[in-house]
Design a protein around this motif. Structure first.
Motif, PDB file in Angstrom:
ATOM      1  N   LYS A  37      -9.121  -7.305  10.748  1.00  0.00           N
ATOM      2  CA  LYS A  37      -8.610  -6.804   9.475  1.00  0.00           C
ATOM      3  C   LYS A  37      -9.748  -6.148   8.722  1.00  0.00           C
ATOM      4  CE  LYS A  37      -6.295  -8.307   5.303  1.00  0.00           C
ATOM      5  NZ  LYS A  37      -5.615  -9.419   4.636  1.00  0.00           N
TER       6      LYS A  37
ATOM      7  N   TYR B 132       6.710  -1.048   7.270  1.00  0.00           N
ATOM      8  CA  TYR B 132       7.727  -0.905   6.229  1.00  0.00           C
ATOM      9  C   TYR B 132       8.744   0.174   6.621  1.00  0.00           C
ATOM     10  CZ  TYR B 132       4.112  -3.522   3.824  1.00  0.00           C
ATOM     11  OH  TYR B 132       3.180  -4.472   3.514  1.00  0.00           O
TER      12      TYR B 132
ATOM     13  N   SER C 119       0.714  -0.773   3.824  1.00  0.00           N
ATOM     14  CA  SER C 119       1.374  -0.203   2.643  1.00  0.00           C
ATOM     15  C   SER C 119       0.912   1.220   2.314  1.00  0.00           C
ATOM     16  CB  SER C 119       1.155  -1.128   1.447  1.00  0.00           C
ATOM     17  OG  SER C 119      -0.226  -1.335   1.218  1.00  0.00           O
TER      18      SER C 119
ATOM     19  N   ARG D 243      -1.140  -4.482  -2.904  1.00  0.00           N
ATOM     20  CA  ARG D 243      -1.682  -5.321  -3.983  1.00  0.00           C
ATOM     21  C   ARG D 243      -0.873  -5.167  -5.263  1.00  0.00           C
ATOM     22  NH1 ARG D 243      -8.090  -4.762  -2.244  1.00  0.00           N
ATOM     23  NH2 ARG D 243      -7.759  -5.779  -0.219  1.00  0.00           N
TER      24      ARG D 243
ATOM     25  N   LYS E 261      -5.400  -4.191  11.800  1.00  0.00           N
ATOM     26  CA  LYS E 261      -4.856  -3.741  10.514  1.00  0.00           C
ATOM     27  C   LYS E 261      -5.913  -3.065   9.688  1.00  0.00           C
ATOM     28  CE  LYS E 261      -3.309  -6.031   6.383  1.00  0.00           C
ATOM     29  NZ  LYS E 261      -3.234  -7.292   5.738  1.00  0.00           N
TER      30      LYS E 261
HETATM   31  C1  PBG Z   1      -3.233 -10.776   2.319  1.00  0.00           C
HETATM   32  C2  PBG Z   1      -2.738  -9.527   2.930  1.00  0.00           C
HETATM   33  C3  PBG Z   1      -2.952  -8.189   2.543  1.00  0.00           C
HETATM   34  C4  PBG Z   1      -2.125  -7.409   3.365  1.00  0.00           C
HETATM   35  C5  PBG Z   1      -1.484  -8.267   4.230  1.00  0.00           C
HETATM   36  N1  PBG Z   1      -1.886  -9.568   3.976  1.00  0.00           N
HETATM   37  C6  PBG Z   1      -3.727  -7.613   1.442  1.00  0.00           C
HETATM   38  C7  PBG Z   1      -5.185  -7.703   1.380  1.00  0.00           C
HETATM   39  O1  PBG Z   1      -5.876  -8.235   2.236  1.00  0.00           O
HETATM   40  O2  PBG Z   1      -5.669  -7.232   0.350  1.00  0.00           O
HETATM   41  C8  PBG Z   1      -1.961  -5.917   3.277  1.00  0.00           C
HETATM   42  C9  PBG Z   1      -0.695  -5.364   3.819  1.00  0.00           C
HETATM   43  C10 PBG Z   1      -0.370  -3.968   3.414  1.00  0.00           C
HETATM   44  O3  PBG Z   1      -1.189  -3.255   2.818  1.00  0.00           O
HETATM   45  O4  PBG Z   1       0.745  -3.559   3.734  1.00  0.00           O
HETATM   46  N2  PBG Z   1      -4.566 -11.078   2.549  1.00  0.00           N
END
Ligand code: PBG
Length: 310
Positions: free
Chosen positions: A179, A297, A258, A189, A232
């Motif tokens: 990630k 999505y 997102s 967020r 991701k």
């Molecule tokens: C929680 C999490 C996040 C996402 C998935 N799980 C946000 C982050 O790490 O700030 C992001 C998913 C998305 O952007 O669609 N830690």
């Protein structure tokens, strides 16, 4: 002949649809930066999950919003939490789709970080215990798969041990193994109201410049007991998807996040791109890079279009 020679195929079954569960009843609030996506109370999530299952999509990935946030994010493991209620609702409705839950604290903590903060620093080991609690509470509610997204070290092993101890040996772990610390999470967020209140996530999320590290992270998580791993975001990291696919034998997912979704929606809304063709091309590209499944999505739209094509 194109059909015969096609190397990469898409199906609804290789997709997972993310959803946001909020407290209350009868609630649906659109997320301004993610057209078509809403935060909904548990019973509405169940209704949409029925639609998702009807489209042939394999699973949903649930994110929760708490009634109120606190320092430790204690609603994350509450038996009455939004996610826990949605899981129970989906199980009661007899749906067969895979219920995957995001295991993290950032939506639940007042400071918005993914772990316990002391002296301005996220504490890795103190966080593990809370993640274990959260994973167990999801399993107890009926989740099939828990997906830790916090990026603390050692959390996959810790969660596996605790799930087994509590008798949830059949619950699988999908690790967000790779990630990146990405600006593409911006709209999420907003949706989850989880922006860090100070600093950023660079201390625990990966540097976008690194790819060898991704292989190491994925291998470590598999060793600790991850049943599946995920990369991701997806689009700026297709090379990483490919490397991870080659490095491990477990199923590899990619999260089309997102910001990737919002860019498409914004441009399509202005009539600058053809949404359907762009979405299918994006999903095909992610598959071609080596992803076995895709969290997106766009999943509902894509599944609908695939159905039309027959
Ligand atoms: C929680 C999490 C996040 C996402 C998935 N799980 C946000 C982050 O790490 O700030 C992001 C998913 C998305 O952007 O669609 N830690």
């Amino acid at each position: 002949m194109r059909e015969l020679a096609r190397e990469t195929r898409l199906s609804a079954g290789m997709m997972v649809y993310p959803m946001f569960v909020c407290p209350g009843k009868g609630v649906r609030e659109e997320v301004a930066s993610m057209p078509g996506v809403g935060r909904q109370s548990a019973e509405r999530v169940v209704e949409e999950a029925k639609e998702v299952e009807g489209l042939g999509i394999s699973g949903v990935l649930l994110f929760g919003l708490p009634e109120k946030k606190d320092e430790r994010g204690s609603e994350a493991w509450s038996a009455e939490g939004s996610v826990q209620r949605a899981i129970e609702g989906i199980r009661k409705a007899g749906l067969k789709l895979l219920v995957v839950t995001d295991v993290c604290l950032c939506e639940y903590t007042s400071h918005g970080h993914c772990g316990v903060v002391e002296g301005g620093e996220v504490q890795n080991d103190a966080t593990l215990e809370l993640l274990e609690e959260t994973a167990v509470s999801h399993a107890r509610a009926g989740a099939d798969v828990v997906a830790p997204s916090d990026m603390m070290d050692g959390r996959v092993g810790a969660i596996r041990r605790r799930l087994d101890e509590k008798g949830f040996t059949g619950v699988a772990i999908l690790s967000y193994a790779v990630k990146y610390c990405s600006a593409f999470y911006g709209p999420f967020r907003d949706a989850a109201d989880s922006a860090p209140q100070f600093g950023d996530r660079r201390g625990y999320q990966m540097d976008p410049a690194n790819a060898r590290e991704a292989k190491r992270e994925a291998e470590m998580d598999v060793e600790e007991g991850a049943d599946m791993v995920m990369v991701k975001p997806a689009l700026p990291y297709l090379d990483v998807v490919k490397r991870v696919r080659e490095a491990v034998d477990v199923p590899v997912g990619a999260y089309n996040v997102s910001g990737e979704y919002s860019m498409v929606k914004a441009a399509a809304g202005k009539g600058w791109i053809e949404e359907k063709r762009v979405v299918m091309e994006i999903l095909t590209g992610i598959r071609r890079a080596g992803a076995d499944f895709i969290v997106s999505y766009h999943a509902k739209d894509a599944a609908g279009w695939l159905k039309e094509q027959g």
